[in-house]
Scaffold this motif. Structure first.
Motif, short mmCIF file in Angstrom:
data_model
loop_
_atom_site.label_atom_id
_atom_site.label_comp_id
_atom_site.label_asym_id
_atom_site.label_seq_id
_atom_site.Cartn_x
_atom_site.Cartn_y
_atom_site.Cartn_z
N PHE A 43 0.83 -1.20 0.00
CA PHE A 43 0.00 0.00 0.00
C PHE A 43 0.88 1.26 0.00
O PHE A 43 0.54 2.26 -0.64
CB PHE A 43 -0.92 0.00 1.22
CG PHE A 43 -1.66 -1.29 1.43
CD1 PHE A 43 -2.24 -1.96 0.35
CD2 PHE A 43 -1.77 -1.87 2.68
CE1 PHE A 43 -2.90 -3.16 0.52
CE2 PHE A 43 -2.43 -3.07 2.87
CZ PHE A 43 -3.00 -3.72 1.79
N ILE A 44 2.00 1.19 0.71
CA ILE A 44 2.95 2.31 0.71
C ILE A 44 3.50 2.51 -0.70
O ILE A 44 3.57 3.64 -1.20
CB ILE A 44 4.09 2.03 1.70
CG1 ILE A 44 3.55 1.94 3.13
CG2 ILE A 44 5.17 3.11 1.60
CD1 ILE A 44 4.59 1.54 4.16
N GLY A 45 3.90 1.41 -1.33
CA GLY A 45 4.47 1.51 -2.67
C GLY A 45 3.49 2.04 -3.69
O GLY A 45 3.85 2.83 -4.57
N ILE A 46 2.23 1.62 -3.59
CA ILE A 46 1.21 2.12 -4.53
C ILE A 46 1.04 3.62 -4.37
O ILE A 46 0.97 4.37 -5.36
CB ILE A 46 -0.11 1.37 -4.31
CG1 ILE A 46 0.02 -0.08 -4.80
CG2 ILE A 46 -1.26 2.07 -5.04
CD1 ILE A 46 -1.18 -0.94 -4.48
N GLY A 47 0.95 4.08 -3.14
CA GLY A 47 0.84 5.52 -2.90
C GLY A 47 2.02 6.28 -3.45
O GLY A 47 1.87 7.36 -4.05
N ALA A 97 -5.29 2.96 3.02
CA ALA A 97 -5.32 4.34 2.53
C ALA A 97 -4.30 5.21 3.26
O ALA A 97 -3.61 6.02 2.64
CB ALA A 97 -6.73 4.91 2.69
N LEU A 98 -4.19 5.04 4.57
CA LEU A 98 -3.22 5.81 5.35
C LEU A 98 -1.79 5.41 4.99
O LEU A 98 -0.88 6.25 4.97
CB LEU A 98 -3.46 5.62 6.84
CG LEU A 98 -4.79 6.20 7.36
CD1 LEU A 98 -4.96 5.89 8.85
CD2 LEU A 98 -4.85 7.71 7.12
N ALA A 99 -1.59 4.14 4.70
CA ALA A 99 -0.27 3.70 4.23
C ALA A 99 0.05 4.32 2.87
O ALA A 99 1.21 4.66 2.60
CB ALA A 99 -0.22 2.17 4.14
N GLY A 100 -0.97 4.48 2.02
CA GLY A 100 -0.78 5.16 0.75
C GLY A 100 -0.35 6.60 0.94
O GLY A 100 0.48 7.13 0.20
N LEU A 101 -0.91 7.27 1.96
CA LEU A 101 -0.50 8.63 2.29
C LEU A 101 0.95 8.65 2.74
O LEU A 101 1.72 9.55 2.36
CB LEU A 101 -1.41 9.19 3.39
CG LEU A 101 -1.08 10.59 3.91
CD1 LEU A 101 -1.14 11.62 2.78
CD2 LEU A 101 -2.03 10.97 5.04
N ALA A 102 1.35 7.65 3.54
CA ALA A 102 2.75 7.54 3.95
C ALA A 102 3.65 7.33 2.73
O ALA A 102 4.76 7.86 2.66
CB ALA A 102 2.92 6.38 4.93
N LEU A 132 4.24 10.65 1.03
CA LEU A 132 5.27 11.39 1.76
C LEU A 132 6.65 10.80 1.53
O LEU A 132 7.64 11.52 1.37
CB LEU A 132 4.94 11.38 3.25
CG LEU A 132 3.85 12.34 3.72
CD1 LEU A 132 3.35 11.94 5.10
CD2 LEU A 132 4.37 13.77 3.75
N MET A 133 6.73 9.47 1.49
CA MET A 133 8.00 8.80 1.30
C MET A 133 8.60 9.11 -0.06
O MET A 133 9.82 9.32 -0.19
CB MET A 133 7.82 7.28 1.47
CG MET A 133 9.12 6.50 1.62
SD MET A 133 8.81 4.74 1.93
CE MET A 133 7.99 4.82 3.52
N ALA A 134 7.76 9.15 -1.08
CA ALA A 134 8.23 9.49 -2.43
C ALA A 134 8.82 10.90 -2.46
O ALA A 134 9.86 11.14 -3.08
CB ALA A 134 7.08 9.37 -3.43
N ASN A 135 8.16 11.82 -1.78
CA ASN A 135 8.66 13.20 -1.74
C ASN A 135 9.91 13.32 -0.89
O ASN A 135 10.81 14.12 -1.20
CB ASN A 135 7.57 14.12 -1.19
CG ASN A 135 6.53 14.47 -2.23
OD1 ASN A 135 6.69 15.39 -3.01
ND2 ASN A 135 5.43 13.72 -2.25
N GLN A 136 9.98 12.56 0.18
CA GLN A 136 11.14 12.64 1.06
C GLN A 136 12.40 12.11 0.37
O GLN A 136 13.49 12.67 0.51
CB GLN A 136 10.86 11.85 2.34
CG GLN A 136 11.88 12.05 3.46
CD GLN A 136 13.04 11.11 3.38
OE1 GLN A 136 12.92 9.97 2.92
NE2 GLN A 136 14.22 11.57 3.82
#
Length: 323
Positions: free
Chosen positions: A64-68, A229-234, A237-241
């Motif tokens: 979910f993190i990766g998809i976001g 969904a919250l992991a997608g938000l993370a 943020l991770m992509a931008n960081q």
């Protein structure tokens, strides 16, 4: 209660003061490290909703993190190239569009995974979530147009307005801190509501909850979707960081790291997983300076937490009335 409020206030002051203190000491590098910790704290907190309160050991949460992250990366890539996604979707770097879309896509995928996996329990649940995560991982590996296994560089960070520039490390830190605080308050309200009571009841004895007429499947699926969904938000943020996205973000080992963060900090406490993320990443930063096999030292520490502080770091601090 008064002690908790005082310590909470001191913690908030410390978090708010970190960037100017780091700048004053001539160590802006620590702002980037702290931002990374905040992002992983958000990811661990989202996992705690289903692991700590719902008893669902998800070994595919990193998907979910990766998809976001890829939603932000792919739309930003098409915006920079001035091309259309799928031939009709314009690219964009607007955070007002990409971040909610990252949550939506991750939430939809979580809903589909949950609809299948929540009907099972135990080892079967773990293996199904792991299988879906690996399918997502290999799917993005095959996308050679977006870097494949090498990943995709983010052309520019998400844009919100002239007043909010994520290119500035300090601004990004405060945005990440604000998002983490908002999610924490949201989950705190959710877990203390009737919804949270049903989740905890299903974790303790689902059969009893079913006998009294509570549709536990719906509640658990809703929680699984919210966590995704919250992991997608993370992930956004991770992509931008990192200014970079890659399939490695959704590998099963990353899901394992998130589970370790939750256990290390304290399962079912929300704040505990955030502390666990900080502790885990701090160990990584310190030990990796001496050896690339820093995980060896993590094993004994995790065993010590399990045996001597079964409620994690947060639980040990609360028991001693430190927090």
């Amino acid at each position: 209660m008064v002690r908790n409020r005082i310590l909470g206030t001191l913690l908030a002051i410390a978090l708010l003061a970190l960037p100017p203190v780091a700048q004053a000491l001539g160590e802006p590098f620590y702002i980037g490290i702290a931002s990374r910790m905040l992002v992983f704290a958000l990811a661990a907190m989202s996992l705690d909703l289903i692991l700590g309160y719902g008893g669902m050991v998800c070994f595919g949460h990193a998907a979910f993190i990766g998809i976001g992250a890829y939603v932000v990366g792919i739309l930003g890539h098409h915006a920079a190239e001035e091309t259309l996604l799928l031939g009709f979707i314009p690219g964009t770097s607007s955070g007002w569009i990409t971040w909610p879309l990252a949550m939506l896509c991750a939430g939809i995928f979580a809903f589909l995974v949950g609809a299948v996996s929540i009907r099972t329990q135990g080892l079967y649940f773990i293996m199904i979530t792991l299988a879906f995560a690996q399918m997502a991982y290999f799917f993005f590996v095959t996308l050679k147009g977006y870097g494949g296994d090498d990943g995709l560089r983010l052309p520019q960070r998400s844009q919100f307005s002239d007043l909010i520039s994520l290119r500035d490390k300090t601004t990004f830190y405060y945005v990440a801190l604000g998002v983490l605080t908002a999610v924490y308050l949201l989950l705190l309200r959710v877990t203390r509501s009737r919804f949270g009571m049903v989740l905890r009841g299903a974790k303790e004895n689902e059969r009893r909850m079913l006998h009294i007429g509570v549709p536990t499947y719906r509640y658990r699926l809703a929680a699984f979707t919210i966590a995704g969904a919250l992991a997608g938000l993370a992930g956004a943020l991770m992509a931008n960081q990192a200014n970079f996205v890659s399939p490695a973000m959704m590998h099963w080992t990353r899901s394992g790291e998130l589970i370790v963060m939750v256990i290390l900090g304290g399962v079912g406490s929300l704040l505990g997983p955030a502390i666990g993320a900080v502790a885990f990443l701090s160990l990584e930063e310190v030990l990796s300076a001496y050896t690339e096999h820093w995980q060896i030292a993590l094993g004994p520490l995790l065993l010590a937490v399990i045996y001597f502080a079964r409620r994690g770091i947060y639980g040990a601090l609360v028991t001693r009335r430190v927090l």
